[in-house]
Scaffold this motif. Structure first.
Motif, short mmCIF file in Angstrom:
data_model
loop_
_atom_site.label_atom_id
_atom_site.label_comp_id
_atom_site.label_asym_id
_atom_site.label_seq_id
_atom_site.Cartn_x
_atom_site.Cartn_y
_atom_site.Cartn_z
N VAL A 119 -6.52 3.64 4.28
CA VAL A 119 -7.35 3.21 2.94
C VAL A 119 -8.39 3.94 3.13
O VAL A 119 -9.20 3.71 4.51
CB VAL A 119 -7.58 1.57 3.01
N THR A 120 -9.19 4.65 2.35
CA THR A 120 -10.32 5.37 2.26
C THR A 120 -11.55 4.58 1.74
O THR A 120 -11.49 3.97 0.72
CB THR A 120 -10.57 6.62 1.39
N THR A 121 -12.37 4.08 2.66
CA THR A 121 -13.52 3.35 2.15
C THR A 121 -14.86 4.17 2.30
O THR A 121 -14.90 5.18 2.93
CB THR A 121 -13.63 2.07 2.79
N LYS A 122 -15.99 3.36 1.76
CA LYS A 122 -17.25 4.04 2.14
C LYS A 122 -17.66 4.16 3.56
O LYS A 122 -18.51 5.08 4.04
CB LYS A 122 -18.21 3.40 1.31
N GLY A 124 -15.46 5.06 5.97
CA GLY A 124 -14.22 5.56 6.62
C GLY A 124 -12.91 5.37 6.15
O GLY A 124 -12.75 4.59 5.10
N LYS A 125 -11.98 5.88 6.90
CA LYS A 125 -10.57 5.61 6.83
C LYS A 125 -10.18 4.69 7.64
O LYS A 125 -10.48 4.72 8.85
CB LYS A 125 -9.80 6.88 6.69
N LEU A 131 -7.37 -3.98 7.54
CA LEU A 131 -8.45 -4.54 6.46
C LEU A 131 -7.98 -5.83 5.84
O LEU A 131 -8.52 -6.86 5.39
CB LEU A 131 -8.61 -3.47 5.24
N GLY A 132 -6.68 -5.87 5.64
CA GLY A 132 -6.04 -6.95 5.12
C GLY A 132 -4.69 -7.49 5.81
O GLY A 132 -4.35 -6.85 6.70
N SER A 152 -13.06 -3.66 -0.39
CA SER A 152 -12.25 -2.64 -0.21
C SER A 152 -10.90 -2.90 -0.88
O SER A 152 -9.96 -2.18 -0.83
CB SER A 152 -11.74 -2.59 1.23
N ALA A 153 -10.58 -3.92 -1.69
CA ALA A 153 -9.27 -4.27 -2.59
C ALA A 153 -9.09 -3.07 -3.25
O ALA A 153 -7.93 -2.44 -3.42
CB ALA A 153 -9.70 -5.57 -3.14
#
Length: 260
Positions: A119-122, A124-125, A131-132, A152-153
């Motif tokens: 998952v790419t978030t603000k 980082g990856k 994350l879940g 991050s959903a």
């Protein structure tokens, strides 16, 4: 004198040199009989390599190939090539194949099927499972609880959609519902074909490791004999064949898992 000479010729080469050296020692000063074997190497080095070659020749033939296996002690040739490093590179190819199988060749009926999703978030990856909380509600439904990182959903949903697994996740508050289509025979056959393609690709990488190792070995032609080079090349080829057989075993197991 003819009788003893005939007896000497019937001896195996290594014993013949030994017996000949014994006879000569009583007639003249000892001479270096190892020079022709390895151009500029020491007598000790030559003797070690000849021992390796002699032992290799005594190995049982490989079933179906008619070739004797070799087993060179890596320390005897470490100044030419690191066979241990070559083995590590080959095993790295096997581990990469296992990882590819885990990521791309599964029937999506376990939470681990989404472990490879990044998952790419603000910030980082990150792997989805960091994350879940991923769980299997039923064989046809995977749930991803994003309560700890609700922001991050949306990114997680996008990552699942682009995972190449043909999944269509749905947002349900802090939960992401991931319906799992029923696995058809056709889909299983496609996965089996993909597994074979990934294995063939891994074998190409394996051949590149072999070529690199052989080229490095050939650089020592100016310091060691051609026989020594060929013996090391045979060892490298044998290592590649063994690793390739390991890949075939992995493919057979994965194919059986998919097709039964």
């Amino acid at each position: 004198m003819a009788g003893p000479l005939r007896w000497l010729r019937q001896l195996p080469p290594l014993l013949r040199y030994s017996a000949l050296g014994t006879v000569r020692s009583s007639l003249q000063a000892p001479q270096n009989v190892w020079g022709p074997v390895l151009n500029d190497c020491s007598q000790s080095r030559a003797w070690q390599m000849l021992q390796v070659r002699h032992l290799a020749a005594k190995k049982a033939k490989v079933k179906g190939k008619g070739q004797a296996r070799v087993n060179i002690n890596p320390t005897l040739v470490e100044d030419i090539i690191s066979l241990e490093e070559v083995d590590k590179e080959m095993q790295a190819v096997v581990e990469a194949l296992k990882e590819d199988f885990g990521k791309n060749v599964n029937i999506r009926t376990s939470p681990g099927a989404l472990d490879h999703v990044i998952v790419t978030t603000k910030d980082g990856k990150f792997p989805l499972n960091q994350l879940g909380q991923v769980s299997l509600k039923s064989p046809q439904l995977i749930l991803v609880n994003m309560s700890n990182f609700p922001e991050s959903a949306a990114a997680a949903i996008k990552a699942i959609q682009e995972s190449g697994m043909d999944l269509n996740p749905e947002a349900d508050g802090p939960l992401i519902r991931v319906p799992v289509p029923k696995v058809t025979r056709e889909h299983r056959e496609k996965l089996a074909t993909l597994a074979k393609q990934l294995t063939n690709k891994a074998k190409e990488s394996l051949r590149r490791v072999r070529v690199k190792a052989v080229n490095q070995t050939k650089k020592a032609k100016s310091t060691v004999s051609e026989d020594t080079i060929k013996l090391i090349e045979k060892q490298i080829q044998q290592m590649m064949d063994d690793t390739s057989a390991e890949m075939d075993t992995l493919l057979a197991a994965k194919t059986k898992e998919l097709l039964g």
